[in-house]
Design an enzyme around this catalytic site. Structure first.
Site, PDB file in Angstrom:
ATOM      1  N   GLY A 194      -4.445  -7.014   1.717  1.00 57.23           N
ATOM      2  CA  GLY A 194      -4.602  -5.568   1.821  1.00 57.23           C
ATOM      3  C   GLY A 194      -3.272  -4.879   2.041  1.00 57.23           C
ATOM      4  N   VAL A 198      -3.149  -2.044   7.925  1.00 51.24           N
ATOM      5  CA  VAL A 198      -4.214  -2.900   8.457  1.00 51.24           C
ATOM      6  C   VAL A 198      -3.671  -4.285   8.779  1.00 51.24           C
ATOM      7  CG1 VAL A 198      -6.473  -3.915   7.978  1.00 51.24           C
ATOM      8  CG2 VAL A 198      -5.967  -1.593   7.216  1.00 51.24           C
ATOM      9  N   GLY A 199      -2.675  -4.732   8.000  1.00 51.27           N
ATOM     10  CA  GLY A 199      -2.059  -6.028   8.278  1.00 51.27           C
ATOM     11  C   GLY A 199      -1.504  -6.096   9.690  1.00 51.27           C
ATOM     12  N   GLU A 216      -1.341 -11.159   2.719  1.00 51.61           N
ATOM     13  CA  GLU A 216      -1.025 -10.836   1.328  1.00 51.61           C
ATOM     14  C   GLU A 216      -1.049  -9.323   1.212  1.00 51.61           C
ATOM     15  OE1 GLU A 216       0.099 -12.763  -0.785  1.00 51.61           O
ATOM     16  OE2 GLU A 216      -0.594 -14.785  -0.338  1.00 51.61           O
ATOM     17  N   CYS A 250      -1.810  -5.058  -6.389  1.00 48.08           N
ATOM     18  CA  CYS A 250      -0.638  -5.171  -5.509  1.00 48.08           C
ATOM     19  C   CYS A 250       0.637  -5.515  -6.265  1.00 48.08           C
ATOM     20  CB  CYS A 250      -0.896  -6.209  -4.430  1.00 48.08           C
ATOM     21  SG  CYS A 250      -1.304  -7.860  -5.047  1.00 48.08           S
TER      22      CYS A 250
END
Length: 471
Positions: A194, A198-199, A216, A250
């Protein structure tokens, strides 16, 4: 549409997965191979339904769903099944001659119970690809699909228990409350795909339990174009990378840094290929997807309103269908389109004086997931490699480097850490366990280690203090 998982059920899911892992049923190679074949069968036998879910969630053309979500899952699951013996073979570390009798080896063991958090842009493949790594390693896993793609999430919740061992692989449906509850629990590995915002939340939650994490992420993946490149083919390949999944990927080319002398010709080539791709317009084309949500549509259209660049191709949108045309914008340094990852079908082009100027521009920016270069100069290619840091480098095309499954895929810095793809995914869910078996008969080698210490024993252990060290 499937209901969200009740919050009080999530700890129960976690407990059942841990009990299943402790039972040992996931460890036999034959069991893992069967589950991997079942994962491939899930994708193969439900290809039409998966494509339909992706169309409902993302307006995704069926061809893109077939090659990006469905066939990739089949291929990697089958490859993993065929490689199990190779991946799980014990290694033999180099030892001194007097240690040979210890039978030293390095065993690969499953970490335990994993949590897989999938994004919305490729909601099936990004949920299932980490699963093949967990299966291959002998782990159990909970899979949390994105709430922004509800049809795909409901499909996974309904279908996974029909193909995979339901006590070992479970789906958690929901949004922020559900994933927050899941992150309160102690997992043995978390695999998150994501964005960086949020990571950071995932990493902070994992740190409370010292849980290892694969992140990732993404970032602004630049495209460097010099004056030696085949500009027509460059434009075609870059534009293709930008329109797959309507730019919501991404590794999409985020922006172009082109030597200023080639910008007019490059822009004309981008326009030409955009018209060739969508002769009747992209907004009504069956070969072009839609934006995933109203919020993301609003974010992208506001970017187009705020840019001070010149729109040279596209720019139209349809709020009702959440469609945005592939849009090429010639910008100046400092433009809003050069700030954050675009994650949509907008392609800014920034003119630079030279390759060196492009590299200077990148120097103080976050490391991208991939850096694309288009050049026929080996010297410039080497210069790009030497002067940059990125998760990957791809010369001459976009996205296609993902098809090399034997290479690691992952980021560095802001674009993530950890790798996936085949053995790298297996490794993410495994840990290395050294094992030795030292015979009682080898006591003859250990006399000097025991107290009381003597001048002779000190001399034995001090031998390395006397060896010459090269200048």
């Amino acid at each position: 549409m499937a209901s969200y998982t009740p919050l009080d059920e999530i700890p129960k899911i976690h407990a059942e997965l841990r009990e299943t892992f402790r039972s040992g049923i996931t460890k036999p190679i034959a069991w893992r191979r069967h589950q991997l074949h079942q994962l491939a069968r899930l994708a193969q036998e439900n290809a039409d339904e998966i494509a339909d879910c992706l169309y409902k969630d993302l307006g995704r053309p069926k061809q893109e769903s077939i090659f990006a979500d469905i066939c990739t899952t089949i291929e990697l699951s089958l490859l993993a099944a065929s490689k199990l013996e190779e991946w799980t073979t014990h290694g033999e570390p180099p030892v001194q001659p007097w240690q040979q009798s210890w039978k030293p080896r390095v065993e690969k063991h499953p970490k335990g119970v994993g949590l897989i958090i999938a994004p919305w842009n490729f909601p099936v493949s990004t949920a299932l690809q980490p699963v093949y790594g967990a299966i291959a390693a002998g782990c159990c896993a909970a899979i949390k699909p994105s709430e922004l793609t509800p049809h795909s999430a409901a499909f996974l919740a309904k279908t996974i228990p029909k193909y995979l061992e339901p006590s070992a692989y479970k789906v958690i449906l929901g949004a922020v409350p559900e994933i927050t509850k899941a992150l309160e629990l102690k997992w043995d590995h978390i695999f998150y795909t994501g964005n960086g915002r949020v990571g950071r939340i995932v990493s902070a939650a994992a740190a409370k339990h010292l849980t290892p994490v694969t992140l990732e992420l993404g970032g602004k993946s630049p495209v460097l174009v010099d004056s030696t490149a085949d500009l027509d083919l460059t434009a075609k390949r870059v534009l293709w990378g930008k329109v797959v999944n309507a730019g919501q990927i991404c590794v999409a080319p985020d922006y172009i840094l082109a030597e200023k002398d080639v910008v007019p010709q490059l822009v004309n080539a981008l326009k030409k290929h955009g018209q060739d791709f969508y002769p009747n317009g992209a907004l009504t084309s069956d070969s072009f997807g839609k934006i995933v949500s109203d919020a993301h549509f609003k974010r992208l259209t506001e970017l187009l309103q705020r840019t001070k660049g010149k729109v040279v191709f596209g720019g139209q949108s349809d709020e009702k269908t959440r469609g945005i045309e592939p849009t090429v914008v010639v910008v100046e340094e400092g433009d809003v389109l050069l700030e954050d990852e675009i994650f949509g079908p907008i392609l800014p082009v920034l003119a630079v004086e030279s390759v060196d100027a492009a590299l200077h521009y990148l120097k103080d920016r976050d490391y991208p997931l991939v850096l694309y270069g288009f050049s026929n100069s080996d010297a410039n290619k080497q210069k790009i490699l030497d002067a940059t840091t990125s998760g990957a480098v791809a010369f001459g095309d976009t996205i296609q480097h993902l098809s090399i499954h034997g290479a690691p895929f992952g980021g560095v810095g802001e674009s993530g850490h950890g790798s996936q793809s085949l053995q790298y995914t297996f490794d993410a869910f495994s840990y290395m366990r050294p094992v030795v078996d030292i015979p009682f008969q080898d006591e003859q080698f250990f006399g000097a280690r025991y107290p009381p210490y003597t001048e002779k024993s000190l001399e034995f252990f001090s031998a390395l203090l006397k060896i010459p060290i090269p200048e």
